[in-house]
Write an enzyme that holds these catalytic residues in place. Structure first.
Site, PDB file in Angstrom:
ATOM      1  N   HIS A 132       1.221  -0.900   0.244  1.00 30.91           N
ATOM      2  CA  HIS A 132       0.359   0.206   0.095  1.00 30.91           C
ATOM      3  C   HIS A 132       1.229   1.558   0.033  1.00 30.91           C
ATOM      4  O   HIS A 132       0.486   2.652  -0.018  1.00 30.91           O
ATOM      5  CB  HIS A 132      -1.048  -0.081   0.910  1.00 30.91           C
ATOM      6  CG  HIS A 132      -1.523  -1.400   1.178  1.00 30.91           C
ATOM      7  ND1 HIS A 132      -2.622  -1.227   2.688  1.00 30.91           N
ATOM      8  CD2 HIS A 132      -2.535  -1.666   0.009  1.00 30.91           C
ATOM      9  CE1 HIS A 132      -3.272  -2.599   2.095  1.00 30.91           C
ATOM     10  NE2 HIS A 132      -3.373  -2.555   0.439  1.00 30.91           N
ATOM     11  N   CYS A 144       1.463  14.558 -11.756  1.00 28.45           N
ATOM     12  CA  CYS A 144       1.679  15.072 -12.787  1.00 28.45           C
ATOM     13  C   CYS A 144       2.279  14.465 -13.246  1.00 28.45           C
ATOM     14  O   CYS A 144       2.889  14.038 -13.755  1.00 28.45           O
ATOM     15  CB  CYS A 144       2.330  16.678 -13.307  1.00 28.45           C
ATOM     16  SG  CYS A 144       3.957  16.685 -11.391  1.00 28.45           S
ATOM     17  N   CYS A 171       4.370  20.079  -4.765  1.00 30.26           N
ATOM     18  CA  CYS A 171       5.260  19.227  -5.945  1.00 30.26           C
ATOM     19  C   CYS A 171       6.142  20.767  -6.587  1.00 30.26           C
ATOM     20  O   CYS A 171       5.573  21.280  -6.833  1.00 30.26           O
ATOM     21  CB  CYS A 171       3.982  18.940  -6.764  1.00 30.26           C
ATOM     22  SG  CYS A 171       4.734  17.879  -8.600  1.00 30.26           S
ATOM     23  N   CYS A 174       5.109  20.372 -10.341  1.00 33.53           N
ATOM     24  CA  CYS A 174       4.261  21.506 -10.520  1.00 33.53           C
ATOM     25  C   CYS A 174       3.341  22.344 -10.349  1.00 33.53           C
ATOM     26  O   CYS A 174       2.661  23.064 -10.564  1.00 33.53           O
ATOM     27  CB  CYS A 174       3.148  20.199 -11.563  1.00 33.53           C
ATOM     28  SG  CYS A 174       1.851  19.700 -10.403  1.00 33.53           S
TER      29      CYS A 174
HETATM   30 ZN   LIG Z   1       3.258  17.842  -9.881  1.00 32.07          ZN
END
Ligand SMILES: [Zn+2]
Length: 272
Positions: A132, A144, A171, A174
């Protein structure tokens, strides 16, 4: 009480094996004081953001929780990350590792736990499958791409109750909100490349093992991944469980918590 003859049989299989499959469910982590991360047990409530109750746990274990309530979700999982890093793996991890060192191919771990405690206990990264995923890596929430990165010490010393939207992990590619790299319920966004690579290593290891024994620890029937894997391995199954220890086929059920039964087995294995 654990039946002494059953313990002897299990110890004999462990002695005669050339590889040990350690199949761990939530019960293995619970003995270190960790909550069952995909259940709704009481310990979860200690991780909840202020003002939320046990009833709200469900809404923070679904795939869209980082979209719907990003601050609540990160308070919840930020606190979980702190707890996973603070708590130490219990003594059972070292016992299993000691037994594994006596067999030709050692051990391979298959765990549904996301706490990274096998790594924390010193197990080799290349001999662990986390079906998991893990709380020790994060990923883009969109995502992304397939990139994941270590969560490391990002929540150490952070005042979780005061976590502001601007302080949530993002992130680096992005700018979208990041999230832990583990599987939630109804989760379309989990990046599973790390687990896929772990599966590949497990298959290669299993091919080399002639006489595997499976030690299944604290794997309930509510989340079946660990039980299904444990039963798929051709070899005797030692099922350690406090209340669902029945075994169909070659194997033995040892009733008790993971740590208690491991201690009993360790006493027999050390004795002769
Ligand atoms: Zn991203």
């Amino acid at each position: 009480m654990i039946d002494y003859n059953d313990i002897q049989r299990a110890a004999e299989w462990i002695r005669n094996a050339d590889g040990i499959v350690i199949a761990a469910g939530a019960g293995m982590s619970v003995d270190s004081g960790l909550p069952d991360f995909r259940g709704t047990q009481g310990l979860w409530t200690s991780l909840l953001p202020a003002g939320m109750t046990e009833r709200d746990v469900g809404s923070l274990t679904k795939g869209d929780c980082f979209v719907d309530k990003p601050v609540d979700a990160w308070q919840f999982y930020g606190r979980a990350l702190q707890v996973c890093r603070q708590l130490k793996p219990h003594a059972g991890y070292a016992m299993l590792d000691r037994w594994a060192r006596r067999v030709a191919h050692g051990a391979f771990v298959f765990t549904s736990n996301v706490d990274g405690h096998f790594q924390a206990a010193g197990y080799e990264e290349a001999r662990i499958l986390e079906c998991h995923g893990t709380i020790n890596f994060i990923q883009c929430g969109m995502p992304c791409g397939d990139a994941i990165w270590a969560s490391g010490n990002m929540m150490d010393g952070v005042d979780i109750d005061a976590l502001a939207p601007s302080a949530l992990p993002r992130c680096p590619h992005c700018g979208h909100l990041a999230r832990p790299n583990f599987l939630l319920f109804d989760d379309q966004c989990w990046v599973e490349t790390r687990t896929t690579a772990q599966w590949e290593r497990l298959r290669i290891w299993l091919r080399a093992v002639q006489r595997p024994v499976v030690i299944e620890l604290g794997a309930g029937t509510a989340v079946l991944s660990v039980r299904m894997f444990a039963e798929s391995v051709r070899g005797p199954l030692i099922r350690i469980n406090p209340d669902e220890s029945e075994v169909v086929g070659e194997g033995v059920g040892l009733r008790g918590t993971a740590l208690d039964v491991l201690k009993a087995l360790d006493a027999v294995l050390a004795g002769n």
